[in-house]
Scaffold this active site. Sequence first.
Site, PDB file in Angstrom:
ATOM      1  N   ASP A 115      -5.153  13.470  -0.521  1.00 18.78           N
ATOM      2  CA  ASP A 115      -5.636  13.334   0.862  1.00 18.78           C
ATOM      3  C   ASP A 115      -5.475  14.674   1.579  1.00 18.78           C
ATOM      4  O   ASP A 115      -4.917  15.620   1.025  1.00 18.78           O
ATOM      5  CB  ASP A 115      -4.865  12.203   1.580  1.00 18.78           C
ATOM      6  CG  ASP A 115      -3.367  12.492   1.739  1.00 18.78           C
ATOM      7  OD1 ASP A 115      -2.555  11.627   1.370  1.00 18.78           O
ATOM      8  OD2 ASP A 115      -3.009  13.587   2.229  1.00 18.78           O
ATOM      9  N   HIS A 163      -2.874  17.953  -7.932  1.00 16.15           N
ATOM     10  CA  HIS A 163      -3.678  16.908  -8.573  1.00 16.15           C
ATOM     11  C   HIS A 163      -5.075  16.840  -7.994  1.00 16.15           C
ATOM     12  O   HIS A 163      -5.784  15.856  -8.213  1.00 16.15           O
ATOM     13  CB  HIS A 163      -2.983  15.546  -8.430  1.00 16.15           C
ATOM     14  CG  HIS A 163      -1.732  15.438  -9.268  1.00 16.15           C
ATOM     15  ND1 HIS A 163      -0.829  14.419  -9.103  1.00 16.15           N
ATOM     16  CD2 HIS A 163      -1.231  16.222 -10.250  1.00 16.15           C
ATOM     17  CE1 HIS A 163       0.164  14.582  -9.969  1.00 16.15           C
ATOM     18  NE2 HIS A 163      -0.051  15.678 -10.664  1.00 16.15           N
ATOM     19  N   GLU A 212      13.267   4.698  -2.096  1.00 18.65           N
ATOM     20  CA  GLU A 212      14.233   4.183  -3.089  1.00 18.65           C
ATOM     21  C   GLU A 212      14.469   5.272  -4.123  1.00 18.65           C
ATOM     22  O   GLU A 212      13.682   6.222  -4.217  1.00 18.65           O
ATOM     23  CB  GLU A 212      13.633   2.953  -3.779  1.00 18.65           C
ATOM     24  CG  GLU A 212      12.378   3.300  -4.572  1.00 18.65           C
ATOM     25  CD  GLU A 212      11.420   2.126  -4.756  1.00 18.65           C
ATOM     26  OE1 GLU A 212      11.781   1.004  -4.416  1.00 18.65           O
ATOM     27  OE2 GLU A 212      10.286   2.388  -5.210  1.00 18.65           O
TER      28      GLU A 212
HETATM   29  C1  BV8 Z   1      -0.444  17.316 -17.988  1.00 21.66           C
HETATM   30  C2  BV8 Z   1      -5.016  11.719  -9.993  1.00 21.66           C
HETATM   31  C3  BV8 Z   1      -0.425  19.067 -19.584  1.00 21.66           C
HETATM   32  C4  BV8 Z   1      -5.422  11.868  -8.560  1.00 21.66           C
HETATM   33  C5  BV8 Z   1      -2.832  11.566 -11.020  1.00 21.66           C
HETATM   34  C6  BV8 Z   1       5.302  11.265 -21.738  1.00 21.66           C
HETATM   35  C7  BV8 Z   1       6.373  11.821 -21.099  1.00 21.66           C
HETATM   36  C8  BV8 Z   1       6.205  12.776 -20.111  1.00 21.66           C
HETATM   37  C9  BV8 Z   1       4.922  13.172 -19.719  1.00 21.66           C
HETATM   38  C10 BV8 Z   1       3.857  12.599 -20.344  1.00 21.66           C
HETATM   39  C11 BV8 Z   1       4.027  11.643 -21.349  1.00 21.66           C
HETATM   40  N1  BV8 Z   1       2.790  11.267 -21.757  1.00 21.66           N
HETATM   41  C12 BV8 Z   1       1.859  11.949 -21.043  1.00 21.66           C
HETATM   42  C13 BV8 Z   1       2.492  12.763 -20.195  1.00 21.66           C
HETATM   43  C14 BV8 Z   1       1.901  13.685 -19.252  1.00 21.66           C
HETATM   44  C15 BV8 Z   1       1.309  12.917 -18.072  1.00 21.66           C
HETATM   45  C16 BV8 Z   1       2.342  12.012 -17.449  1.00 21.66           C
HETATM   46  O1  BV8 Z   1       3.212  12.469 -16.712  1.00 21.66           O
HETATM   47  N2  BV8 Z   1       2.237  10.688 -17.730  1.00 21.66           N
HETATM   48  C17 BV8 Z   1       3.205   9.766 -17.165  1.00 21.66           C
HETATM   49  C18 BV8 Z   1       2.508   8.437 -16.799  1.00 21.66           C
HETATM   50  C19 BV8 Z   1       4.325   9.534 -18.174  1.00 21.66           C
HETATM   51  N3  BV8 Z   1       0.914  13.933 -17.122  1.00 21.66           N
HETATM   52  C20 BV8 Z   1      -0.311  14.480 -17.196  1.00 21.66           C
HETATM   53  O2  BV8 Z   1      -1.168  14.121 -17.970  1.00 21.66           O
HETATM   54  C21 BV8 Z   1      -0.570  15.656 -16.252  1.00 21.66           C
HETATM   55  N4  BV8 Z   1      -1.144  16.734 -17.005  1.00 21.66           N
HETATM   56  O3  BV8 Z   1       0.672  16.982 -18.329  1.00 21.66           O
HETATM   57  O4  BV8 Z   1      -1.151  18.334 -18.596  1.00 21.66           O
HETATM   58  C22 BV8 Z   1       0.174  20.271 -18.959  1.00 21.66           C
HETATM   59  C23 BV8 Z   1       1.384  20.174 -18.275  1.00 21.66           C
HETATM   60  C24 BV8 Z   1       1.929  21.320 -17.716  1.00 21.66           C
HETATM   61  C25 BV8 Z   1       1.286  22.515 -17.839  1.00 21.66           C
HETATM   62  C26 BV8 Z   1       0.079  22.569 -18.518  1.00 21.66           C
HETATM   63  C27 BV8 Z   1      -0.483  21.454 -19.075  1.00 21.66           C
HETATM   64  C28 BV8 Z   1      -1.564  15.280 -15.174  1.00 21.66           C
HETATM   65  C29 BV8 Z   1      -0.926  14.301 -14.216  1.00 21.66           C
HETATM   66  C30 BV8 Z   1      -1.879  14.019 -13.056  1.00 21.66           C
HETATM   67  C31 BV8 Z   1      -2.418  12.633 -13.180  1.00 21.66           C
HETATM   68  N5  BV8 Z   1      -3.236  12.306 -12.005  1.00 21.66           N
HETATM   69  N6  BV8 Z   1      -3.656  11.232 -10.040  1.00 21.66           N
HETATM   70  C32 BV8 Z   1      -5.291  10.537  -7.858  1.00 21.66           C
HETATM   71  O5  BV8 Z   1      -5.937   9.575  -8.307  1.00 21.66           O
HETATM   72  O6  BV8 Z   1      -4.549  10.489  -6.854  1.00 21.66           O
HETATM   73  S1  BV8 Z   1      -1.227  11.045 -10.986  1.00 21.66           S
HETATM   74  C33 BV8 Z   1      -0.906   9.952  -9.752  1.00 21.66           C
HETATM   75  O7  BV8 Z   1       0.519   9.736  -9.798  1.00 21.66           O
HETATM   76  C34 BV8 Z   1      -1.167  10.512  -8.354  1.00 21.66           C
HETATM   77  O8  BV8 Z   1      -1.620  11.841  -8.353  1.00 21.66           O
HETATM   78  C35 BV8 Z   1       0.202  10.479  -7.704  1.00 21.66           C
HETATM   79  O9  BV8 Z   1       0.352  11.499  -6.824  1.00 21.66           O
HETATM   80  C36 BV8 Z   1       1.066  10.659  -8.892  1.00 21.66           C
HETATM   81  C37 BV8 Z   1       2.511  10.394  -8.725  1.00 21.66           C
HETATM   82  O10 BV8 Z   1       2.671   9.185  -8.045  1.00 21.66           O
HETATM   83  P1  BV8 Z   1       3.500   9.230  -6.653  1.00 21.66           P
HETATM   84  O11 BV8 Z   1       2.846  10.186  -5.730  1.00 21.66           O
HETATM   85  O12 BV8 Z   1       4.929   9.460  -6.946  1.00 21.66           O
HETATM   86  O13 BV8 Z   1       3.233   7.775  -6.091  1.00 21.66           O
HETATM   87  P2  BV8 Z   1       3.995   6.446  -6.512  1.00 21.66           P
HETATM   88  O14 BV8 Z   1       3.219   5.305  -5.940  1.00 21.66           O
HETATM   89  O15 BV8 Z   1       4.307   6.481  -7.982  1.00 21.66           O
HETATM   90  O16 BV8 Z   1       5.406   6.548  -5.759  1.00 21.66           O
HETATM   91  C38 BV8 Z   1       5.450   6.561  -4.350  1.00 21.66           C
HETATM   92  C39 BV8 Z   1       6.917   6.674  -3.965  1.00 21.66           C
HETATM   93  O17 BV8 Z   1       6.991   6.726  -2.535  1.00 21.66           O
HETATM   94  C40 BV8 Z   1       7.736   5.474  -4.414  1.00 21.66           C
HETATM   95  O18 BV8 Z   1       8.928   5.922  -5.028  1.00 21.66           O
HETATM   96  C41 BV8 Z   1       8.049   4.723  -3.105  1.00 21.66           C
HETATM   97  O19 BV8 Z   1       9.336   4.159  -3.119  1.00 21.66           O
HETATM   98  C42 BV8 Z   1       7.991   5.844  -2.094  1.00 21.66           C
HETATM   99  N7  BV8 Z   1       7.602   5.417  -0.743  1.00 21.66           N
HETATM  100  C43 BV8 Z   1       6.735   4.425  -0.407  1.00 21.66           C
HETATM  101  N8  BV8 Z   1       6.645   4.369   0.948  1.00 21.66           N
HETATM  102  C44 BV8 Z   1       7.466   5.342   1.460  1.00 21.66           C
HETATM  103  C45 BV8 Z   1       8.067   6.016   0.377  1.00 21.66           C
HETATM  104  N9  BV8 Z   1       8.946   7.013   0.553  1.00 21.66           N
HETATM  105  C46 BV8 Z   1       9.226   7.388   1.824  1.00 21.66           C
HETATM  106  N10 BV8 Z   1       8.682   6.789   2.916  1.00 21.66           N
HETATM  107  C47 BV8 Z   1       7.803   5.769   2.767  1.00 21.66           C
HETATM  108  N11 BV8 Z   1       7.278   5.175   3.857  1.00 21.66           N
END
Ligand code: BV8
Length: 233
Positions: A98, A113, A208
Amino acid sequence: MNFPYRHIVILTGAGISAESGIETFRSGADGLWEKHKIEDVATPEGYHRNPVLVQNFYNKRRQQLEGGTVAPNAAHLALAKLERELEGEVTVVTQNIDNLHELAGTKNIIHMHGELLKAQCNHSGQSVAWSGDISLDDHCHCCQIPAPLRPNVVWFGEMPIGMDRIHDALVKADLFISIGTSGAVYPAAGFVHEAAMHGAHTIELNLEPSDVEDEFAEKRYGKASVLVPELVE
Ligand code: BV8
């Protein structure tokens, strides 16, 4: 402002925009979007399997952003104030697509991202500012043979944006703050470790404990709109 730090890196996730009305990915009841996990929708495979589904996933989020119903909240505004008033450097690394940090006035932002308000040429990878829906009929004007446009976002398995700039900022940081992220996605979830290795103080602000809570020297739990102004003002 007597904040005793001079090189601050701030990682934000969906939680900082939650109080602006933008849904998070994993902290909701089931963390699904229309029965789909983001890991299944936000992938090149998902896009090639079902481009209409994936385009709709982003078109709906772009409509919300452009619909005039979401605005920066106190957390975004406090970060913009910190950047204006600090004698030093603030780098906001956001996982969010955003534009709420921009609307709040923050200047130094890395959208690792991607950005919802941009479209990307499927062939050249070039991005262009975009508003409204991206349809399958929309094509780029950058290639000899116009290529379809896709959302300008980094999907799972794709290289995040700005990694060199992020690494440089983490090496220099004396403070690393993580705000509103579950710590579920890499490489973003590993930034706290890199910053701490280079001597930065590390703070987690979240609703959390995140998946990487143990990596933080300091943790405060609650709403970002309360915690962030409390910390930086
Ligand atoms: C890459 C697209 C290589 C845009 C997204 C195994 C182990 C480790 C890693 C991997 C693995 N297998 C694969 C991987 C790599 C993979 C990965 O991490 N997978 C995960 C699932 C295990 N990663 C990738 O593929 C990345 N690329 O690794 O390339 C590389 C690496 C380095 C250098 C060179 C090459 C690409 C990752 C990007 C994926 N695209 N989104 C979109 O649609 O938005 S990710 C998606 O998750 C979003 O972008 C989002 O931003 C991101 C993370 O989520 P959060 O922002 O944390 O949101 P979430 O809902 O999870 O959490 C919100 C939090 O806020 C909660 O904790 C909640 O409690 C809190 N909250 C809620 N309300 C409030 C609050 N806090 C405060 N106040 C509030 N009011």
